[in-house]
Design a protein around this motif. Structure first.
Motif, mmCIF file in Angstrom:
data_model
loop_
_atom_site.group_PDB
_atom_site.id
_atom_site.type_symbol
_atom_site.label_atom_id
_atom_site.label_comp_id
_atom_site.label_asym_id
_atom_site.label_seq_id
_atom_site.Cartn_x
_atom_site.Cartn_y
_atom_site.Cartn_z
ATOM 1 N N ILE A 29 0.837 -1.205 0.000
ATOM 2 C CA ILE A 29 0.000 0.000 0.000
ATOM 3 C C ILE A 29 0.870 1.252 0.000
ATOM 4 O O ILE A 29 0.602 2.225 -0.722
ATOM 5 N N GLY A 30 1.934 1.233 0.799
ATOM 6 C CA GLY A 30 2.853 2.364 0.817
ATOM 7 C C GLY A 30 3.437 2.642 -0.555
ATOM 8 O O GLY A 30 3.564 3.808 -0.970
ATOM 9 N N LEU A 33 0.762 4.262 -2.778
ATOM 10 C CA LEU A 33 0.526 5.657 -2.410
ATOM 11 C C LEU A 33 1.698 6.547 -2.820
ATOM 12 O O LEU A 33 1.501 7.697 -3.250
ATOM 13 N N LYS A 34 2.926 6.044 -2.678
ATOM 14 C CA LYS A 34 4.094 6.819 -3.130
ATOM 15 C C LYS A 34 4.002 7.074 -4.621
ATOM 16 O O LYS A 34 4.259 8.191 -5.098
ATOM 17 N N GLU A 35 3.653 6.055 -5.373
ATOM 18 C CA GLU A 35 3.544 6.182 -6.826
ATOM 19 C C GLU A 35 2.440 7.170 -7.201
ATOM 20 O O GLU A 35 2.499 7.819 -8.256
ATOM 21 N N ALA A 36 1.437 7.289 -6.317
ATOM 22 C CA ALA A 36 0.325 8.213 -6.579
ATOM 23 C C ALA A 36 0.645 9.640 -6.142
ATOM 24 O O ALA A 36 -0.188 10.538 -6.306
ATOM 25 N N LEU A 198 1.642 -4.230 -9.982
ATOM 26 C CA LEU A 198 1.770 -3.458 -8.744
ATOM 27 C C LEU A 198 3.226 -3.069 -8.519
ATOM 28 O O LEU A 198 4.140 -3.824 -8.868
ATOM 29 N N PRO A 199 3.470 -1.913 -7.917
ATOM 30 C CA PRO A 199 4.861 -1.594 -7.532
ATOM 31 C C PRO A 199 5.325 -2.545 -6.440
ATOM 32 O O PRO A 199 4.508 -3.073 -5.666
ATOM 33 N N TRP A 200 6.626 -2.763 -6.369
ATOM 34 C CA TRP A 200 7.151 -3.638 -5.325
ATOM 35 C C TRP A 200 6.944 -3.017 -3.945
ATOM 36 O O TRP A 200 6.863 -1.785 -3.808
ATOM 37 N N PRO A 201 6.847 -3.827 -2.911
ATOM 38 C CA PRO A 201 6.665 -3.294 -1.551
ATOM 39 C C PRO A 201 7.721 -2.246 -1.217
ATOM 40 O O PRO A 201 8.886 -2.364 -1.609
ATOM 41 N N ALA A 202 7.319 -1.245 -0.449
ATOM 42 C CA ALA A 202 8.183 -0.084 -0.190
ATOM 43 C C ALA A 202 9.175 -0.356 0.941
ATOM 44 O O ALA A 202 9.167 0.310 1.983
ATOM 45 N N PHE A 203 10.063 -1.301 0.718
ATOM 46 C CA PHE A 203 11.105 -1.586 1.700
ATOM 47 C C PHE A 203 12.091 -0.424 1.842
ATOM 48 O O PHE A 203 12.842 -0.361 2.817
ATOM 49 N N ASP A 204 12.078 0.478 0.872
ATOM 50 C CA ASP A 204 12.965 1.639 0.965
ATOM 51 C C ASP A 204 12.519 2.615 2.055
ATOM 52 O O ASP A 204 13.242 3.579 2.364
ATOM 53 N N LEU A 205 11.371 2.376 2.669
ATOM 54 C CA LEU A 205 10.934 3.204 3.799
ATOM 55 C C LEU A 205 11.743 2.928 5.060
ATOM 56 O O LEU A 205 11.734 3.720 6.001
ATOM 57 N N TYR A 206 12.432 1.790 5.094
ATOM 58 C CA TYR A 206 13.286 1.459 6.237
ATOM 59 C C TYR A 206 14.654 2.102 6.068
ATOM 60 O O TYR A 206 15.236 2.067 4.976
ATOM 61 N N ASP A 207 15.176 2.643 7.144
ATOM 62 C CA ASP A 207 16.535 3.184 7.108
ATOM 63 C C ASP A 207 17.564 2.072 7.020
ATOM 64 O O ASP A 207 18.663 2.258 6.487
ATOM 65 N N ARG A 208 17.196 0.897 7.545
ATOM 66 C CA ARG A 208 18.131 -0.220 7.576
ATOM 67 C C ARG A 208 17.333 -1.513 7.533
ATOM 68 O O ARG A 208 16.321 -1.670 8.223
ATOM 69 N N LEU A 209 17.771 -2.446 6.705
ATOM 70 C CA LEU A 209 17.073 -3.721 6.561
ATOM 71 C C LEU A 209 17.997 -4.875 6.933
ATOM 72 O O LEU A 209 19.129 -4.952 6.437
ATOM 73 N N GLY A 210 17.504 -5.756 7.770
ATOM 74 C CA GLY A 210 18.265 -6.965 8.050
ATOM 75 C C GLY A 210 17.886 -8.083 7.098
ATOM 76 O O GLY A 210 18.671 -8.987 6.818
ATOM 77 N N PHE A 211 16.649 -8.030 6.601
ATOM 78 C CA PHE A 211 16.120 -9.069 5.715
ATOM 79 C C PHE A 211 14.929 -8.490 4.967
ATOM 80 O O PHE A 211 14.441 -7.392 5.284
ATOM 81 N N ALA A 212 14.457 -9.211 3.980
ATOM 82 C CA ALA A 212 13.250 -8.821 3.250
ATOM 83 C C ALA A 212 12.349 -10.037 3.111
ATOM 84 O O ALA A 212 12.778 -11.181 3.329
ATOM 85 N N THR A 213 11.103 -9.782 2.758
ATOM 86 C CA THR A 213 10.150 -10.869 2.487
ATOM 87 C C THR A 213 9.559 -10.652 1.104
ATOM 88 O O THR A 213 9.528 -9.529 0.584
ATOM 89 N N ILE A 214 9.070 -11.725 0.508
ATOM 90 C CA ILE A 214 8.553 -11.622 -0.858
ATOM 91 C C ILE A 214 7.388 -12.580 -1.046
ATOM 92 O O ILE A 214 7.305 -13.626 -0.390
ATOM 93 N N LEU A 215 6.472 -12.188 -1.931
ATOM 94 C CA LEU A 215 5.382 -13.048 -2.374
ATOM 95 C C LEU A 215 5.519 -13.252 -3.877
ATOM 96 O O LEU A 215 5.556 -12.282 -4.635
ATOM 97 N N THR A 216 5.602 -14.513 -4.304
ATOM 98 C CA THR A 216 5.605 -14.804 -5.738
ATOM 99 C C THR A 216 4.195 -15.137 -6.212
ATOM 100 O O THR A 216 3.963 -15.308 -7.401
ATOM 101 N N SER A 217 3.269 -15.237 -5.260
ATOM 102 C CA SER A 217 1.869 -15.528 -5.565
ATOM 103 C C SER A 217 1.029 -15.027 -4.403
ATOM 104 O O SER A 217 1.556 -14.680 -3.340
ATOM 105 N N ARG A 218 -0.268 -15.010 -4.603
ATOM 106 C CA ARG A 218 -1.198 -14.716 -3.511
ATOM 107 C C ARG A 218 -2.291 -15.773 -3.490
ATOM 108 O O ARG A 218 -2.672 -16.308 -4.529
#
Length: 500
Positions: A29-30, A33-36, A198-218
């Motif tokens: 969602i983030g 909304l950023k893209e909008a 859809l745009p990819w999840p906004a992981f760039d909102l984090y200042d620092r990431l230890g890991f990420a998560t992903i969905l290849t399907s829903r």
């Protein structure tokens, strides 16, 4: 530029652990909304890499265990009255309350606040987050989405404190709501209708990431009696492999992530045209990352080819959906996704691919409606006999599922049961003759078998192991017989054996 604040609230429970938890729906969602054109801020109460949290803890790095998982910061709080007889501490997991308040006070006043929600019985954390927002900005509209808002919509409307409750998949709904609240008019006919658009999840909102998560399907094509995937995530559909690989490359090369968890509910479905293609492309570009599958994998689909690919592509955490040794339950309640024979075959294929004893886990469901203690013990023994660690999953009645309705029909819960009473930590549904301490013994026995396995000791005779386990329980606790038949191929060897 209108400002939208996203909040991932605390977990409030008796226990919690960070197995690569990220609010993926909120981050999608983030991104939308950023893209909008909106300015987006994020407060993730469950972010163990938050710099202010680390400073508060006087740490430079989170205290991680394996593959950057670890314990959340924990503050013991007063138990809800409904839990008064539970002999455990109740806690708020995540950012200290003082730090959350500080973060709110230093933000520019938002035009809208969007709050997500996890497990239905974590709603006290949602309530507190919304209350804190109200204290800071009484006139700012607050919308709630996520799992609790979807499965317990009426409860959320009445008790969360949010102005709006959004249920189900919410990328378009959130954009429309925020536009309406901010007085912005736009056309939505071109809004993405496919996951790849859809745009990819906004992981760039984090200042620092230890890991990420992903969905290849829903979603999920199966209809297991205890699962709400179809309600929460909609119909099953999958993404193009190329798009998934590009997203993975972005996380690794741009965001410097080296641990990624797949959160698909049906990761192996259609794997020769989907996951296999993704993994072949990952191997071709030599992506330096470890992968994890915290959601259970369908055992009947783990053939030699995909097992080998997963091993070569650095899948470090493998969790299998086994759930129960009861063939009737496997057939009618678990969509035939596993049988005792297919579980053995899947494990053998994974070991043949290169995995070692102790590197595989299997979920074993306990305290399902109508499930006897003996069925639970057979399931544990069968998993252990294959050289696989037992990961107990206590049943939680989820609104909208077949087992939830069964529990109502059997008088085990009511239609208006407080979501707090569905918390698996309290074992909501117990077989006749059992109590909370019965399940403490089950947990200790599972831990003991896992430790034996890690020490190289594996009991191959399932029937004899079940007899041993039953000695720890009274006749009243054992109750009825399960009539489970275990394939002879795993009960031939009656001696204690060692796997190398």
């Amino acid at each position: 530029m209108p400002h939208v604040l996203l909040i991932n609230p605390w977990i409030t429970d008796f226990a919690a652990y960070d197995f690569w938890l990220k609010p993926l729906g909120l981050l999608y969602i983030g991104a939308v909304l950023k893209e909008a054109g909106y300015e987006i801020s994020l407060i993730d109460c469950l972010d163990r890499y938050d710099e202010e949290l680390l400073e508060y803890q006087q740490l430079r790095e989170p205290r991680n265990r394996f593959f950057k998982t670890g314990k959340f910061h924990r503050e013991i709080i007063e138990k809800p009255h409904i839990y008064r007889d539970v002999p455990r501490n109740y806690a708020r997991y995540g950012l200290p309350l003082s730090l959350f308040r500080s973060k709110l006070s230093h933000l520019r006043k938002p035009d809208v606040v969007l709050v997500t929600s996890g497990m239905t019985y974590w709603y006290p954390g949602v309530q507190q987050a919304i209350n804190e927002i109200r204290q800071q900005w009484p006139d700012v509209p607050v919308a709630l989405g996520g799992i609790y808002a979807t499965l317990c919509r009426e409860h959320a409307i009445q008790h969360s404190g949010a102005d709006f409750v959004v249920s189900g998949e919410a990328e378009l709904k959130a954009l429309q709501l925020v536009d309406s609240l901010c007085g912005i008019k736009r056309e939505y006919k071109n809004f993405p209708t496919s996951l790849d658009a859809l745009p990819w999840p906004a992981f760039d909102l984090y200042d620092r990431l230890g890991f990420a998560t992903i969905l290849t399907s829903r979603g999920c094509p199966l209809s297991c009696s205890f699962c709400a995937s179809r309600i929460v995530s909609g119909p099953y559909r999958w993404r193009y492999p190329e798009n998934v690989v590009h997203e993975l490359e972005y996380y690794v090369k741009k965001l410097c992530v080296d641990e990624i968890a797949f959160y698909d509910d049906a990761l192996l479905t259609n794997y020769r045209r989907h996951l296999s293609v993704i993994l072949e492309k990952i191997l071709a570009i030599n992506l330096p990352v470890n992968f994890h599958t915290p959601n259970g994998l369908q055992c009947k689909l783990i053939q030699e080819d995909i097992a080998e690919l997963m091993y070569r592509a650095n899948f470090k955490t493998i969790r299998l959906s086994y759930e129960s040794a009861n063939p009737e339950r496997q057939k009618f309640d678990m969509s035939k996704k596993v049988s005792n024979e297919s579980f053995v075959r899947a494990v053998n294929n994974l070991y043949k691919a290169g995995y070692k004893t102790g590197e595989l886990d299997a979920y074993v469901m306990i305290a399902l409606p109508g499930q006897t203690l003996e069925e639970m013990l057979w399931s544990m023994a069968f998993v252990h006999a294959q050289g696989v660690k037992i990961r107990l999953a206590t049943f939680s009645p989820i609104p909208g599922t077949m087992d939830y309705q069964r529990a109502i029909e059997q008088g085990l819960i009511t239609e208006n049961t407080d979501p707090l009473l569905t918390n698996n930590s309290i074992v909501p549904i117990k077989p006749k003759g059992t109590n909370y301490h019965t399940f403490e013994k089950i947990n200790l026995l599972a831990k003991g078998l896992n430790q034996e396995l890690l020490n190289g000791q594996i009991y191959k005779d399932v029937a004899s192991l079940v007899k041993y386990l039953k000695r720890h329980f009274t006749h009243e606790e054992i109750g009825g017989q399960s009539n489970i038949t275990i394939p002879s191929l795993v009960t031939r060897n009656t001696q204690l054996t060692t796997n190398n």
